[in-house]
Design a protein around this motif. Structure first.
Motif, PDB file in Angstrom:
ATOM      1  N   ALA A 156      95.094  93.284 135.259  1.00 55.23           N
ATOM      2  CA  ALA A 156      94.685  93.071 136.472  1.00 55.23           C
ATOM      3  C   ALA A 156      94.465  94.711 136.811  1.00 55.23           C
ATOM      4  CB  ALA A 156      96.587  93.066 137.228  1.00 55.23           C
ATOM      5  N   TYR A 190      94.449  92.189 141.630  1.00 58.74           N
ATOM      6  CA  TYR A 190      93.237  91.672 141.103  1.00 58.74           C
ATOM      7  C   TYR A 190      93.858  91.062 139.837  1.00 58.74           C
ATOM      8  CZ  TYR A 190      88.730  89.219 140.494  1.00 58.74           C
ATOM      9  OH  TYR A 190      87.865  88.037 140.819  1.00 58.74           O
ATOM     10  N   ARG A 191      93.511  89.997 139.537  1.00 64.82           N
ATOM     11  CA  ARG A 191      94.095  90.311 137.970  1.00 64.82           C
ATOM     12  C   ARG A 191      92.556  89.537 137.445  1.00 64.82           C
ATOM     13  NH1 ARG A 191      98.484  89.568 135.104  1.00 64.82           N
ATOM     14  NH2 ARG A 191      99.943  89.063 136.216  1.00 64.82           N
ATOM     15  N   ASN A 192      91.702  89.526 136.690  1.00 65.48           N
ATOM     16  CA  ASN A 192      90.559  89.588 135.669  1.00 65.48           C
ATOM     17  C   ASN A 192      91.297  88.319 135.408  1.00 65.48           C
ATOM     18  OD1 ASN A 192      88.210  89.445 133.688  1.00 65.48           O
ATOM     19  ND2 ASN A 192      88.684  91.859 133.431  1.00 65.48           N
ATOM     20  N   PRO A 193      90.245  87.647 136.092  1.00 60.90           N
ATOM     21  CA  PRO A 193      89.709  86.377 135.449  1.00 60.90           C
ATOM     22  C   PRO A 193      89.047  85.836 133.923  1.00 60.90           C
ATOM     23  CG  PRO A 193      87.754  86.397 136.556  1.00 60.90           C
ATOM     24  CD  PRO A 193      88.666  88.126 136.288  1.00 60.90           C
ATOM     25  N   HIS A 194      88.904  86.938 133.307  1.00 60.91           N
ATOM     26  CA  HIS A 194      88.738  86.248 132.028  1.00 60.91           C
ATOM     27  C   HIS A 194      89.672  87.032 130.703  1.00 60.91           C
ATOM     28  CE1 HIS A 194      84.591  85.427 133.014  1.00 60.91           C
ATOM     29  NE2 HIS A 194      84.611  86.476 134.006  1.00 60.91           N
ATOM     30  N   TYR A 209      83.863  92.069 144.834  1.00 57.93           N
ATOM     31  CA  TYR A 209      82.751  91.884 143.918  1.00 57.93           C
ATOM     32  C   TYR A 209      82.187  90.851 144.578  1.00 57.93           C
ATOM     33  CZ  TYR A 209      86.045  93.990 140.995  1.00 57.93           C
ATOM     34  OH  TYR A 209      87.093  94.604 140.276  1.00 57.93           O
ATOM     35  N   THR A 251      81.349  88.818 146.437  1.00 60.54           N
ATOM     36  CA  THR A 251      82.311  87.408 146.626  1.00 60.54           C
ATOM     37  C   THR A 251      82.976  87.138 147.739  1.00 60.54           C
ATOM     38  OG1 THR A 251      81.602  87.613 144.400  1.00 60.54           O
ATOM     39  CG2 THR A 251      82.491  85.624 145.069  1.00 60.54           C
ATOM     40  N   ALA A 258      93.891  87.995 131.689  1.00 59.91           N
ATOM     41  CA  ALA A 258      95.058  87.509 132.253  1.00 59.91           C
ATOM     42  C   ALA A 258      96.108  88.301 132.229  1.00 59.91           C
ATOM     43  CB  ALA A 258      95.494  86.042 131.445  1.00 59.91           C
ATOM     44  N   HIS A 288      86.568  85.847 149.438  1.00 63.95           N
ATOM     45  CA  HIS A 288      87.772  84.522 148.266  1.00 63.95           C
ATOM     46  C   HIS A 288      88.892  84.390 149.827  1.00 63.95           C
ATOM     47  CE1 HIS A 288      86.548  85.925 144.620  1.00 63.95           C
ATOM     48  NE2 HIS A 288      86.262  87.174 145.304  1.00 63.95           N
ATOM     49  N   ASP A 305      98.605  85.864 147.894  1.00 64.84           N
ATOM     50  CA  ASP A 305      97.092  86.966 147.210  1.00 64.84           C
ATOM     51  C   ASP A 305      98.873  88.026 147.874  1.00 64.84           C
ATOM     52  OD1 ASP A 305      95.387  84.777 147.146  1.00 64.84           O
ATOM     53  OD2 ASP A 305      94.238  85.327 149.199  1.00 64.84           O
TER      54      ASP A 305
END
Length: 79
Positions: A24, A15-19, A46, A48, A21, A50, A56
């Motif tokens: 991960a 999972y890459r941190n969206p904030h 998290y 949420t 780049a 997806h 993926d």
């Protein structure tokens, strides 16, 4: 890819941190029925949902995820 997993499976994702780049992590997630799209599976990560997508990075074991993670980020070069 998504047909390899069933609702209730525990999986591991890169999972890459969206904030940030360049950050991960390998995270544990659960495959669940998507609550808003009947008949679709999603990852619960998290707190949420997806949607599962063909591209993926989802793995059945932590070791599988770690192997690809190390290749992608060339971890061995720093050891």
């Amino acid at each position: 890819m998504s047909n390899e997993f069933n609702a209730g499976d525990t999986v591991y994702v890169i999972y890459r941190n969206p904030h940030a780049a360049n950050v991960a992590h390998i995270k544990e997630a659960e495959v669940v029925h998507h609550p808003y799209h009947e008949g679709e599976l999603s990852l619960f990560l998290y707190e949420t949902y997806h949607p599962l997508a063909e591209d993926d990075a989802v793995f059945a074991s932590y070791e599988e995820a770690e192997h690809l993670y190390n290749q992608l980020f060339d971890i061995d070069q720093y050891r």
